[in-house]
Design an enzyme around this catalytic site. Sequence first.
Site, PDB file in Angstrom:
ATOM      1  N   SER A 128      43.359  28.130  19.817  1.00  0.00           N
ATOM      2  CA  SER A 128      42.961  28.524  20.996  1.00  0.00           C
ATOM      3  C   SER A 128      44.267  28.639  21.850  1.00  0.00           C
ATOM      4  O   SER A 128      45.093  28.060  21.920  1.00  0.00           O
ATOM      5  CB  SER A 128      42.122  27.562  21.425  1.00  0.00           C
ATOM      6  OG  SER A 128      41.825  27.333  22.770  1.00  0.00           O
ATOM      7  N   TYR A 156      39.817  18.648  23.183  1.00  0.00           N
ATOM      8  CA  TYR A 156      39.787  19.755  22.542  1.00  0.00           C
ATOM      9  C   TYR A 156      41.024  20.587  22.221  1.00  0.00           C
ATOM     10  O   TYR A 156      41.562  20.745  20.954  1.00  0.00           O
ATOM     11  CB  TYR A 156      39.018  20.777  23.276  1.00  0.00           C
ATOM     12  CG  TYR A 156      38.733  21.919  22.479  1.00  0.00           C
ATOM     13  CD1 TYR A 156      38.251  22.236  21.442  1.00  0.00           C
ATOM     14  CD2 TYR A 156      39.534  23.216  23.246  1.00  0.00           C
ATOM     15  CE1 TYR A 156      38.193  23.687  20.663  1.00  0.00           C
ATOM     16  CE2 TYR A 156      39.700  24.460  22.574  1.00  0.00           C
ATOM     17  CZ  TYR A 156      38.824  24.653  21.586  1.00  0.00           C
ATOM     18  OH  TYR A 156      38.642  25.902  20.868  1.00  0.00           O
ATOM     19  N   LYS A 160      43.140  20.898  18.365  1.00  0.00           N
ATOM     20  CA  LYS A 160      43.603  22.298  17.915  1.00  0.00           C
ATOM     21  C   LYS A 160      45.164  22.259  17.647  1.00  0.00           C
ATOM     22  O   LYS A 160      45.511  22.924  16.568  1.00  0.00           O
ATOM     23  CB  LYS A 160      43.393  23.356  18.812  1.00  0.00           C
ATOM     24  CG  LYS A 160      41.876  24.013  19.161  1.00  0.00           C
ATOM     25  CD  LYS A 160      41.333  24.782  17.876  1.00  0.00           C
ATOM     26  CE  LYS A 160      39.964  24.838  17.983  1.00  0.00           C
ATOM     27  NZ  LYS A 160      39.154  25.353  16.784  1.00  0.00           N
TER      28      LYS A 160
END
Lengths: 371, 371
Positions: A128, A156, A160
């Site tokens: 991402s 988050y 990643k």
Amino acid sequence: MPSGSVLVAGGTGYIGSFTTLALLEAGYKVVVADNLYNSSPEALKRIELICGKKAEFIQLDVTEENGFDKVFEAHPDIDSVIHFAALKAVGESGEKPLDYYLVNVYGTINLLRSMVKHNVTNIVFSSSATVYGDATRFPNMIPIPEDCPLGPTNPYGNTKFAVETAITDVINAQRNNAIKAGNEAEAKKWNGALLRYFNPAGAHPSGIMGEDPQGVPYNLLPLLAQVATGKREKLMVFGDDYASHDGTAIRDYIHILDLADGHLKALNYLRANNPGVRAWNLGTGKGSTVYEMIRAFSAAVGKDQPYEVAPRRAGDVLNLTANPTRANTELGWKAERTLEQACEDLWLWTKNNPQGYRQEPPAELLAQLKK
Amino acid sequence: MPSGSVLVAGGTGYIGSFTTLALLEAGYKVVVADNLYNSSPEALKRIELICGKKAEFIQLDVTEENGFDKVFEAHPDIDSVIHFAALKAVGESGEKPLDYYLVNVYGTINLLRSMVKHNVTNIVFSSSATVYGDATRFPNMIPIPEDCPLGPTNPYGNTKFAVETAITDVINAQRNNAIKAGNEAEAKKWNGALLRYFNPAGAHPSGIMGEDPQGVPYNLLPLLAQVATGKREKLMVFGDDYASHDGTAIRDYIHILDLADGHLKALNYLRANNPGVRAWNLGTGKGSTVYEMIRAFSAAVGKDQPYEVAPRRAGDVLNLTANPTRANTELGWKAERTLEQACEDLWLWTKNNPQGYRQEPPAELLAQLKK
């Protein structure tokens, strides 16, 4: 037809299902593994309706010990994995970070362990743009190139980032260990693509396949779609005091079909060029503000969509716009569809499938599909 | 006497055992959990010989699902964890990164999950100066302060970095969720110390407790100790072309008793000041080259130790020297013992215990201990 089967982990989700479609259309045999959390197996039926080909489905959670071992044992022809299986809500990751570390980080460690054990040597990872964090803290890093220093600003993004390093370290070790053993051919087989994508948008132009979030959606366009159908009173705009021309945050919205095609191109590149681990941005290179998106979607619907300004969300940044030059030149891939098309396709999907995959697709759309 | 028991995960290893000793000496009740990989329960007997107090021992692997749940259920008075349980060889991490991600990263996720479930609210984490990577890439970052940007250069460092973010995200979420629920007292209970240490060195001055690596040791001083006892022909010096005054790499060697005391001080600080998550460097602030260390240890032994220069190792950096100001001022902690004392204590331990914990300690050292 390409040799070898591809495992798509998380293949019933939004990006996973469109990538499965792209793989089947390109002639790949595809096995989809998904735990069906926040997704529906109906996506696979729509894929079959669209392309006339079928992916095999296995219900599996990424954190299940030895789960992938069973998949690879049953399918010895799998040589590549495209890995989408993850939790993806930035806000939720701040409240339930343990779930994110468990599913996203441990899930990938668990997958990599099985890949090494069963000699499955290519992985395309659903990373991402969040891994960049706030690229405006550096001079000349907007639009963001792949060599921009990484610095995620929320849990988050941290997961990643951790997965990117895990994949890099494991693929490099497989290569180095093979080279030390004098086996250069074996070394070249191990490859990884870190696909950093920007904001996926839109739906299939047939109107029978799109994003189908269970519960509250997290992203701008699915939220706008709920406003358009009356499920939601208005859109909340988080922050209008950013340093953009209209004060709202800038993102790079990429049509889901272009994004899926990027996965196919990355997989083909790994197989053909054996680059080891390589990161590619999948974005258009063009940023849009929240207000611009509201206008674009309102135009597709033919009606202004109501909104209200709320404070900024923790972990959000001003500008995430891709510099996609590396993907353009190396993968021969380019985002070709416009923002307007993404908005139109989303609206076609939304108005025809108000209950998403929990209802049959409209007969008239199915009839058009057959033409 | 402090209230509440402390769980020391990895408490039979080198730093873990000395920290267990420091905790017992300070009056804490201690439960040690360890899988005894690369360590021996004999360490706990030596601790008892030295301080007359006993830690409870539970054999447990950090990756065992629900393993910590059982520990916390059996010991409801545990309110803090000091977490050492990890793999720690930089070189090995490049060859077997999956083991490092599994034990170090997943092991900590597993621990944090049990802590949240059982309301165990303080964690002191055994991080490493390795998270800084090559601090010479920035101006004015040697000696290294805690706010130096992080950038590990090997898989071991990547796992330590991932664990730092996991602890930070989980503690912050526990705090934020409690504050949202209007419970500020609950929020303050959640605290984490990220202790970035430099190079632990030395042994207990009694000569009956020290580092006892199974197999090949990884670090300079244990290797030098093997040279001194004739177990190893010579020391390999990895790189003499670094930009230091004598060409060898610079590290900050800290006496193991000072390091253990730093853990005690950090735990006390978390309990007294409720800072949330905070990083502290545990180092002396003084760097030594490999050649200087060879001379210092040779002086302690009374004999020059042979060495040979080999190429640099991948992932090694020029200079890891701590700026310990934050720990000095906030924790009231300072490394007090000299490098010479570390070398003397190491040699006393090594020459009297050539088989480490696999033999009884010499009677004359035990007799001295009783005086």
